[in-house]
Design a protein around this motif. Structure first.
Motif, PDB file in Angstrom:
ATOM      1  N   LEU A 229      70.784  23.630  76.034  1.00 14.04           N
ATOM      2  CA  LEU A 229      70.246  22.274  75.937  1.00 14.04           C
ATOM      3  C   LEU A 229      69.097  22.300  74.940  1.00 14.04           C
ATOM      4  O   LEU A 229      67.912  22.309  75.285  1.00 14.04           O
TER       5      LEU A 229
ATOM      6  N   VAL B  30      72.371  25.622  90.235  1.00 12.21           N
ATOM      7  CA  VAL B  30      72.470  25.640  88.779  1.00 12.21           C
ATOM      8  C   VAL B  30      71.534  26.717  88.249  1.00 12.21           C
ATOM      9  O   VAL B  30      70.340  26.724  88.572  1.00 12.21           O
TER      10      VAL B  30
ATOM     11  N   VAL C 260      69.320  28.183  85.450  1.00 12.19           N
ATOM     12  CA  VAL C 260      68.616  27.636  84.284  1.00 12.19           C
ATOM     13  C   VAL C 260      67.767  28.742  83.680  1.00 12.19           C
ATOM     14  O   VAL C 260      66.694  29.076  84.193  1.00 12.19           O
TER      15      VAL C 260
ATOM     16  N   PRO D 238      77.110  26.633  87.225  1.00 13.81           N
ATOM     17  CA  PRO D 238      76.704  26.123  85.916  1.00 13.81           C
ATOM     18  C   PRO D 238      75.497  26.914  85.410  1.00 13.81           C
ATOM     19  O   PRO D 238      74.626  27.303  86.208  1.00 13.81           O
ATOM     20  N   HIS D 239      75.456  27.157  84.112  1.00 17.26           N
ATOM     21  CA  HIS D 239      74.336  27.900  83.533  1.00 17.26           C
ATOM     22  C   HIS D 239      73.895  27.221  82.249  1.00 17.26           C
ATOM     23  O   HIS D 239      74.691  27.050  81.320  1.00 17.26           O
ATOM     24  N   TYR D 240      72.627  26.834  82.211  1.00 15.99           N
ATOM     25  CA  TYR D 240      72.036  26.214  81.029  1.00 15.99           C
ATOM     26  C   TYR D 240      70.875  27.070  80.541  1.00 15.99           C
ATOM     27  O   TYR D 240      70.215  27.765  81.316  1.00 15.99           O
TER      28      TYR D 240
ATOM     29  N   LEU E  74      65.796  19.083  81.803  1.00 16.45           N
ATOM     30  CA  LEU E  74      65.849  19.009  83.265  1.00 16.45           C
ATOM     31  C   LEU E  74      66.514  17.709  83.724  1.00 16.45           C
ATOM     32  O   LEU E  74      67.304  17.710  84.680  1.00 16.45           O
TER      33      LEU E  74
ATOM     34  N   TYR F  36      68.813  16.044  82.151  1.00 14.39           N
ATOM     35  CA  TYR F  36      70.248  16.183  81.906  1.00 14.39           C
ATOM     36  C   TYR F  36      70.895  16.964  83.054  1.00 14.39           C
ATOM     37  O   TYR F  36      71.949  16.589  83.571  1.00 14.39           O
ATOM     38  N   ILE F  37      70.260  18.060  83.460  1.00 19.34           N
ATOM     39  CA  ILE F  37      70.806  18.903  84.538  1.00 19.34           C
ATOM     40  C   ILE F  37      70.847  18.129  85.852  1.00 19.34           C
ATOM     41  O   ILE F  37      71.858  18.155  86.579  1.00 19.34           O
TER      42      ILE F  37
ATOM     43  N   ASN G 255      73.629  15.553  85.911  1.00 23.03           N
ATOM     44  CA  ASN G 255      74.982  16.104  85.925  1.00 23.03           C
ATOM     45  C   ASN G 255      75.281  16.969  87.138  1.00 23.03           C
ATOM     46  O   ASN G 255      76.449  17.286  87.394  1.00 23.03           O
ATOM     47  N   HIS G 256      74.239  17.347  87.882  1.00 20.07           N
ATOM     48  CA  HIS G 256      74.447  18.201  89.068  1.00 20.07           C
ATOM     49  C   HIS G 256      73.595  17.683  90.229  1.00 20.07           C
ATOM     50  O   HIS G 256      72.741  18.405  90.750  1.00 20.07           O
TER      51      HIS G 256
ATOM     52  N   ILE H 117      68.090  24.231  91.591  1.00 19.12           N
ATOM     53  CA  ILE H 117      67.907  24.873  90.292  1.00 19.12           C
ATOM     54  C   ILE H 117      67.242  26.228  90.505  1.00 19.12           C
ATOM     55  O   ILE H 117      66.274  26.340  91.259  1.00 19.12           O
TER      56      ILE H 117
END
Length: 377
Positions: free
Chosen positions: A27, A102, A104, A130-132, A147, A149-150, A153-154, A159
């Motif tokens: 991101l 998630v 991060v 998920p991994h960002y 943050l 965005y995450i 979407n989740h 986190i």
């Protein structure tokens, strides 16, 4: 009235980095076409004169053949140890957070570690978390748009922040403050726990080991981090709805070791898992406060002993000392024991750059890099 995480338009993630798309989503705003690099001396003078380090980038260090050979030898020697630390951290994450989580990672040192943790959990818990990878910057905070965005979407997922290692704990403190600020601004409380492989400074509650050992990805820059630069935050480049920026060094594709690094460590997961599960259980059963910030006290002593006005010029631990030698102007390197095998890359880089190495007994860390002060305090 609090703002909402659903306010504002956010861009879709740019296609960045040399990792597989299923391993990590960056991101970050792609600034690849912009000239941001400055020479080491020019950049050092700017930083010590007040320019924030996130407004420019260092020129990527092109390692010598002998240094690459040392990196490969180090990787071969430490891969199982790194795999065990990854496994210990992963087991703790699943125990503490569950699998509605998630990952991060903090760009960029956290990115390869996040990829490894994702792969471990997928292998042994059969779930693809998920991994960002997002930006956090000392003195400026975390990328709130990332943050948002995450969270959009989740919804409902926890986190887990991830980094490679801790030095004196500066980024951990930035993360704690950033989570407080985010809660005040948006009414969303994030868990500020930072999972790291090595925590010699005693400033994280989720860690693989407290030993200050060499994590091989600290030896290189973008070529072991998906060919992504350090993150950039500058008002003329990053708008209010943008993610923090970074460059994708496609021109270094021939030198890229990012995926090979992950695969070299991943091969050891099965052989270390049994011991790692036991170790994680022991750490999870502890009731004492594991976050003591012992390392920070050591750094205050070094600051006093060497008359250093700015604590940010003192970079403790193998990972941070390597960074000093790769992209800053080092003054001297302090070591606990010159015969410590973890220090081989440090000593090679120091000799290559003509930087003096001094023994400094009773260090919490294996070593400490001191950046050369360029002006009187």
């Amino acid at each position: 009235m609090r703002a909402s995480v659903f306010e504002g338009n956010l861009a879709l993630p740019a296609t960045m980095g040399s990792y597989k798309q299923e391993d990590v989503v960056f991101l970050l705003k792609d600034l690849s076409d912009i000239e941001l690099e400055r020479g080491t001396e020019d950049r050092e003078e700017a930083i010590q004169s007040g320019t924030h380090y996130s407004e420019m980038l260092p020129i990527e260090y092109r390692p010598t053949d002998s240094y690459i050979r040392l990196y490969q030898e180090t990787l071969q020697t430490t891969a199982a140890k790194v795999a065990e630390a990854v496994a210990v951290v992963s087991e703790q994450i699943v125990a503490k957070r569950g699998t509605s989580t998630v990952l991060v990672s903090l760009a960029r040192a956290g990115t390869p570690i996040g990829v490894l943790i994702k792969r471990y959990i997928q292998a042994y818990y059969k779930v693809a978390l998920p991994h960002y990878s997002i930006s956090i910057i000392r003195g400026k905070g975390i990328d709130e748009n990332a943050l948002k965005y995450i969270l959009r979407n989740h919804p409902g997922d926890e986190i887990q922040f991830i980094d490679g290692w801790t030095g004196k704990g500066a980024i951990r403190k930035v993360l704690v403050q950033a989570c407080r600020d985010f809660a005040e601004k948006y009414g969303v409380q994030l868990n500020d726990d930072l999972a790291v492989l090595a925590d010699p400074g005693c400033c994280s509650a989720t860690y693989g080991t407290r030993e200050d050992f060499l994590i091989p990805s600290a030896c290189l820059n973008s070529t072991v981090s998906g060919l992504v630069s350090r993150t950039v935050l500058r008002d003329d480049l990053i708008g209010p709805d943008d993610y923090h920026g970074a460059k994708y060094y496609r021109n270094l594709a021939e030198d890229d070791l990012s995926n090979a690094y992950v695969e070299a460590i991943e091969r050891h997961f099965s052989s270390v898992r049994q011991q790692a599960v036991k170790q994680a259980e022991e750490l999870l059963s502890r009731t004492d406060d594991q976050v003591t910030w012992q390392g920070e006290r050591d750094i205050r002593n070094i600051q006093r002993d060497f008359g250093i006005g700015d604590i940010n010029l003192v970079k403790p631990g193998v990972g941070e000392t390597t960074r000093v030698l790769l992209r800053r102007i080092p003054w001297k390197i302090l070591v606990d024991d010159p015969d410590n095998p973890n220090l081989a890359p440090i000593l090679l880089l120091a000799a290559d750059r003509g930087v003096p190495v001094e023994k400094y007994p009773d260090l919490t860390y294996s070593c400490c890099g001191i950046i050369k002060p360029l002006r009187e305090d």
